[in-house]
Design a protein around this motif. Structure first.
Motif, short mmCIF file in Angstrom:
data_model
loop_
_atom_site.label_atom_id
_atom_site.label_comp_id
_atom_site.label_asym_id
_atom_site.label_seq_id
_atom_site.Cartn_x
_atom_site.Cartn_y
_atom_site.Cartn_z
N LYS A 73 7.43 -17.01 -0.22
CA LYS A 73 7.62 -16.74 1.15
C LYS A 73 7.53 -15.19 1.52
CE LYS A 73 7.79 -21.38 2.43
NZ LYS A 73 6.49 -21.80 3.30
N MET A 74 7.93 -14.43 0.80
CA MET A 74 8.47 -13.02 1.14
C MET A 74 7.39 -12.14 0.98
SD MET A 74 10.24 -11.38 -2.07
CE MET A 74 10.37 -9.70 -1.29
N ASN A 75 7.32 -11.13 1.95
CA ASN A 75 6.14 -10.23 2.03
C ASN A 75 6.36 -9.36 0.78
OD1 ASN A 75 4.53 -7.56 2.34
ND2 ASN A 75 4.27 -8.42 4.37
N THR A 76 5.64 -9.28 -0.16
CA THR A 76 6.04 -8.57 -1.49
C THR A 76 5.67 -6.83 -1.53
OG1 THR A 76 3.80 -8.72 -2.43
CG2 THR A 76 5.49 -10.62 -2.90
N ARG A 77 5.22 -6.57 -0.54
CA ARG A 77 4.55 -5.17 -0.14
C ARG A 77 5.88 -4.19 -0.08
NH1 ARG A 77 -0.51 -3.00 1.42
NH2 ARG A 77 -0.33 -1.25 2.65
N ALA A 78 6.78 -4.79 0.76
CA ALA A 78 7.94 -3.84 1.13
C ALA A 78 8.73 -3.08 -0.35
CB ALA A 78 9.01 -4.44 1.72
N LEU A 79 8.61 -3.93 -1.37
CA LEU A 79 9.43 -3.43 -2.49
C LEU A 79 8.49 -2.27 -3.11
CD1 LEU A 79 11.12 -3.70 -5.15
CD2 LEU A 79 9.32 -5.35 -6.01
N ILE A 80 7.02 -2.30 -3.22
CA ILE A 80 6.46 -1.28 -3.65
C ILE A 80 6.47 0.09 -2.80
CG2 ILE A 80 4.05 -0.65 -4.34
CD1 ILE A 80 5.35 -3.04 -5.70
N GLU A 81 6.38 -0.13 -1.36
CA GLU A 81 6.42 0.87 -0.46
C GLU A 81 7.74 1.67 -0.83
OE1 GLU A 81 4.41 -0.36 3.73
OE2 GLU A 81 6.16 -1.35 2.99
N ASN A 82 8.79 1.08 -1.00
CA ASN A 82 10.22 1.54 -1.22
C ASN A 82 10.55 2.10 -2.37
OD1 ASN A 82 10.77 0.80 1.61
ND2 ASN A 82 11.74 -0.98 0.78
N SER A 83 10.07 1.56 -3.61
CA SER A 83 10.41 1.89 -4.87
C SER A 83 9.36 2.34 -5.96
CB SER A 83 11.12 0.60 -5.48
OG SER A 83 12.32 0.42 -4.94
N PHE A 84 8.24 1.77 -5.79
CA PHE A 84 7.05 1.94 -6.67
C PHE A 84 5.91 2.75 -6.01
CE2 PHE A 84 9.24 -1.54 -8.30
CZ PHE A 84 9.95 -0.94 -9.39
N SER A 85 6.03 3.98 -5.05
CA SER A 85 4.80 4.63 -4.68
C SER A 85 4.33 5.50 -5.31
CB SER A 85 5.28 5.23 -3.05
OG SER A 85 6.21 6.13 -3.33
N ILE A 86 3.22 6.08 -5.28
CA ILE A 86 2.75 7.26 -6.21
C ILE A 86 3.36 8.23 -5.72
CG2 ILE A 86 0.59 7.87 -4.87
CD1 ILE A 86 -0.72 7.91 -7.48
N GLN A 87 3.84 8.33 -4.26
CA GLN A 87 4.48 9.70 -3.90
C GLN A 87 5.68 9.85 -4.63
OE1 GLN A 87 3.14 7.22 -2.07
NE2 GLN A 87 1.88 8.35 -0.62
N ASN A 88 6.53 8.71 -4.84
CA ASN A 88 7.87 8.91 -5.62
C ASN A 88 7.37 9.41 -7.16
OD1 ASN A 88 9.40 8.07 -3.57
ND2 ASN A 88 9.40 5.95 -4.21
#
Length: 355
Positions: free
Chosen positions: A330-345
């Motif tokens: 049910k969850m939107n899985t996008r938020a995890l990537i935005e917060n923890s696994f971005s190429i900027q990080n």
């Protein structure tokens, strides 16, 4: 601040295969230029696709072994040297250290076999760690799994100079799925087509499904590789041509994920998959195995489903339940990537190492 860096990377530059590491290299090079850090890139070949036309690339013009070429050609004064896709703890690093005297950072992208290395190879790796690890100043694993394997391979004494920098993706370039299907979802696979990626397990699992499910099931496979003809043979053998569609390699996968409802990655070995991150970034849950760093991104029942590698029956059950809508993410899985696994990080964490 360092003013000259070398990146030694045994990674072929291919216009038809633009992946997450290409985007990282482009972003890292841009970050360095913005901060007046000069970077020389050692690759096995040259290319002008994407941002590579703006790179200072040094590559061989013949079939010489890549590491031999690097040792012959590397010149000048480098403050920091990164290696990617180079075997760890070999004499190459000590030769490089002797020649350059630079701070050497070795990045480990290599997955390990499902059942680990045989005893003879484990002993050889431990010996190499004893002999050559001293010539590497920093070990980077692309997941917690990878850092643990570095210590297992080369010795627990390396813990103080081993750390994690997670791979990242460009979230803004990934189109999100805005209307995931609850029943009869459409699946994709993104993978190099070799036996260790386990796609044959997926074909076997699909063959066990009822005819009523198989009649409506659709799975697109993106990627190429030496195992492709064997996989197509299995598909024909089980008469699953209406289920599986081999799409080959495409350069715009970031735009394709959103057309699907789930990604499947039945791999037997993995470090930390960029395709998993991209899929989650597109709000497309992932069904994958309990190997490598997969469980560091995919949480069972939250943003996907985990099954034991090679467990065809368990994979069949998950597929059936998801297809029929009995299991749903049910969850939107996008938020995890935005917060923890971005190429900027990812870029910022690597750039800190040359400060």
């Amino acid at each position: 601040m360092a003013n000259k860096v070398a990146v030694i990377c045994n990674y072929k530059l291919l216009p038809e295969r633009v992946g997450g590491m290409d985007h990282f290299f482009w972003a890292f090079n841009k970050k360095c230029k913005e901060n007046n850090v000069e970077v020389d890139w050692f690759f096995p070949n040259t290319s002008n696709h994407g941002e590579y036309s703006n790179f200072s690339v040094i590559s061989p013009d013949n079939e010489i072994a890549f590491e031999t070429f690097v040792l012959n050609e590397i010149k000048g004064k480098y403050h920091t040297i990164f290696t990617h896709f180079i075997e760890l703890c070999t004499s190459f690093y000590c030769q490089l250290k002797k020649e350059m005297g630079a701070y050497i950072i070795a990045v480990d992208h290599n997955p390990r076999p499902l059942k680990g290395y045989p005893l003879k190879k484990r002993l050889k790796k431990r010996l190499k760690g004893f002999m050559y690890a001293k010539c590497i100043d920093k070990f980077i694993g692309v997941s917690e799994y990878t850092t643990n394997e570095i210590l297992e391979d080369f010795g627990r004494g390396l813990r103080s100079k081993t750390s994690v920098i997670y791979n990242g993706v460009i979230i803004d370039d990934i189109e999100p799925n805005k209307s995931r299907k609850e029943t009869a979802p459409k699946f994709l696979v993104v993978s190099h087509l070799r036996e260790s990626k386990g796609i044959q397990d997926l074909i076997y699992a699909v063959n066990l499904l009822s005819d009523s499910v198989k009649e409506k099931l659709k799975m697109d496979i993106y990627g190429e590789g030496p195992y492709e003809s064997k996989l197509k043979k299995y598909v024909n053998q089980f008469k699953l041509e209406t289920v599986f569609n081999f799409k080959g390699s495409v350069s715009n996968l970031n735009e394709m994920y959103c057309l699907y409802d789930y990604m499947i990655q039945p791999t037997h070995m993995e470090c930390f998959s960029l395709s998993i991150l991209e899929s989650l970034g597109a709000n497309v849950p992932v069904i994958t195995t309990n190997v490598g760093g997969n469980e560091e991104a995919v949480k069972h029942g939250e943003n996907g489903y985990i099954f034991k590698a090679k467990d065809i029956l368990e994979l069949k059950k998950i597929l059936e339940s998801v297809f029929l809508g009995e299991k749903q993410i049910k969850m939107n899985t996008r938020a995890l990537i935005e917060n923890s696994f971005s190429i900027q990080n990812m870029v910022e964490n690597y750039f800190k190492l040359i400060s």
